[in-house]
Design a protein around this motif. Sequence first.
Motif, PDB file in Angstrom:
ATOM      1  N   ASN A 171     -84.154   3.666  29.977  1.00 31.79           N
ATOM      2  CA  ASN A 171     -83.478   3.869  31.263  1.00 31.79           C
ATOM      3  C   ASN A 171     -83.490   2.594  32.099  1.00 31.79           C
ATOM      4  O   ASN A 171     -82.515   2.272  32.785  1.00 31.79           O
ATOM      5  N   TYR A 172     -84.592   1.875  32.021  1.00 28.90           N
ATOM      6  CA  TYR A 172     -84.695   0.626  32.782  1.00 28.90           C
ATOM      7  C   TYR A 172     -83.676  -0.401  32.281  1.00 28.90           C
ATOM      8  O   TYR A 172     -82.967  -1.037  33.064  1.00 28.90           O
ATOM      9  N   PHE A 211     -93.194  -5.630  31.774  1.00 30.28           N
ATOM     10  CA  PHE A 211     -92.434  -4.605  31.062  1.00 30.28           C
ATOM     11  C   PHE A 211     -92.419  -4.878  29.557  1.00 30.28           C
ATOM     12  O   PHE A 211     -92.742  -4.012  28.740  1.00 30.28           O
ATOM     13  N   ASN A 243     -80.749  -1.538  34.757  1.00 26.69           N
ATOM     14  CA  ASN A 243     -81.055  -2.788  35.433  1.00 26.69           C
ATOM     15  C   ASN A 243     -79.922  -3.789  35.232  1.00 26.69           C
ATOM     16  O   ASN A 243     -79.702  -4.295  34.138  1.00 26.69           O
ATOM     17  N   ASN A 284     -80.661  -7.267  33.615  1.00 27.08           N
ATOM     18  CA  ASN A 284     -81.243  -7.375  32.284  1.00 27.08           C
ATOM     19  C   ASN A 284     -80.210  -7.842  31.269  1.00 27.08           C
ATOM     20  O   ASN A 284     -79.141  -7.252  31.142  1.00 27.08           O
ATOM     21  N   GLU A 318     -90.374  -8.074  34.689  1.00 23.32           N
ATOM     22  CA  GLU A 318     -89.814  -8.187  33.340  1.00 23.32           C
ATOM     23  C   GLU A 318     -90.901  -8.557  32.335  1.00 23.32           C
ATOM     24  O   GLU A 318     -90.964  -8.016  31.229  1.00 23.32           O
ATOM     25  N   SER A 320     -88.349   2.746  29.301  1.00 24.83           N
ATOM     26  CA  SER A 320     -87.820   1.417  29.008  1.00 24.83           C
ATOM     27  C   SER A 320     -86.319   1.463  28.752  1.00 24.83           C
ATOM     28  O   SER A 320     -85.577   0.577  29.182  1.00 24.83           O
ATOM     29  N   ASN A 356     -94.802   1.825  36.861  1.00 22.96           N
ATOM     30  CA  ASN A 356     -94.165   3.007  37.422  1.00 22.96           C
ATOM     31  C   ASN A 356     -94.096   2.981  38.946  1.00 22.96           C
ATOM     32  O   ASN A 356     -93.243   3.615  39.540  1.00 22.96           O
ATOM     33  N   LYS A 408     -92.787  -1.831  41.243  1.00 23.18           N
ATOM     34  CA  LYS A 408     -91.693  -2.777  41.044  1.00 23.18           C
ATOM     35  C   LYS A 408     -91.353  -3.514  42.331  1.00 23.18           C
ATOM     36  O   LYS A 408     -91.050  -4.701  42.324  1.00 23.18           O
TER      37      LYS A 408
END
Length: 212
Positions: free
Chosen positions: A141-142, A100, A146, A149, A97, A139, A85, A88
């Motif tokens: 939203n990420y 995560f 991102n 990704n 990654e 996760s 959180n 990063k």
Amino acid sequence: MTKKGFTKCDVCYEKFEIDLNKLLPLVERGEEILEKDSKGQLDYQDVKNDLINLIENLQKYIPNYSYPLFTLLRISTLTLTNNLNFSKTQKSEFEFEFDFELCLNYLRNTFEASKEIFSENHSNKTLILAEYSKFLNFSFNYIINNNNNKNKKFNQIEIISKKKNIINFLENSIKFTELSFGKLNKGGIVGKELNLILNDCKLELDNLNILF
């Protein structure tokens, strides 16, 4: 001399053999880490790789709800969620990654294991469910936001469907906080936090419906 032991599957009750020479050192190492943690002497970054390997090896022999594996998963999960959180910018993209994906996997394992340990409305199980709910939203939203990704390629229907699933998961988690911590005070601090996340998710879903 190889020491063998027998244990029994919790599902089918079939007995199977375990190599105790391999298992016992892993358990002892896990207990050492837990003892350090209980004394506030554990530096997670120093033992991170050791802990990852330890958890992976223990999972070959015992279920996730067993001691000391379950507690090791909890320690790793809590530390990883806190770091993800806020840090990063301090991590390489690859390291972020990796942490995560690892955290998501550990949370899933911990949540499933908690069902075997705690009663339906036990506060510990509710807290784990709340952590899992929050990280599922984080996760999602990420992954969506991102650009680097590879898993980002969701179509419009999938994005809305996944957001709806997260909302359902959050609503279920909130019900459990009310059972564990009281309905009159809206599930306590945990329930109120989840409600804030839920409201944000509903707004996001409304915006997605407008966009799509």
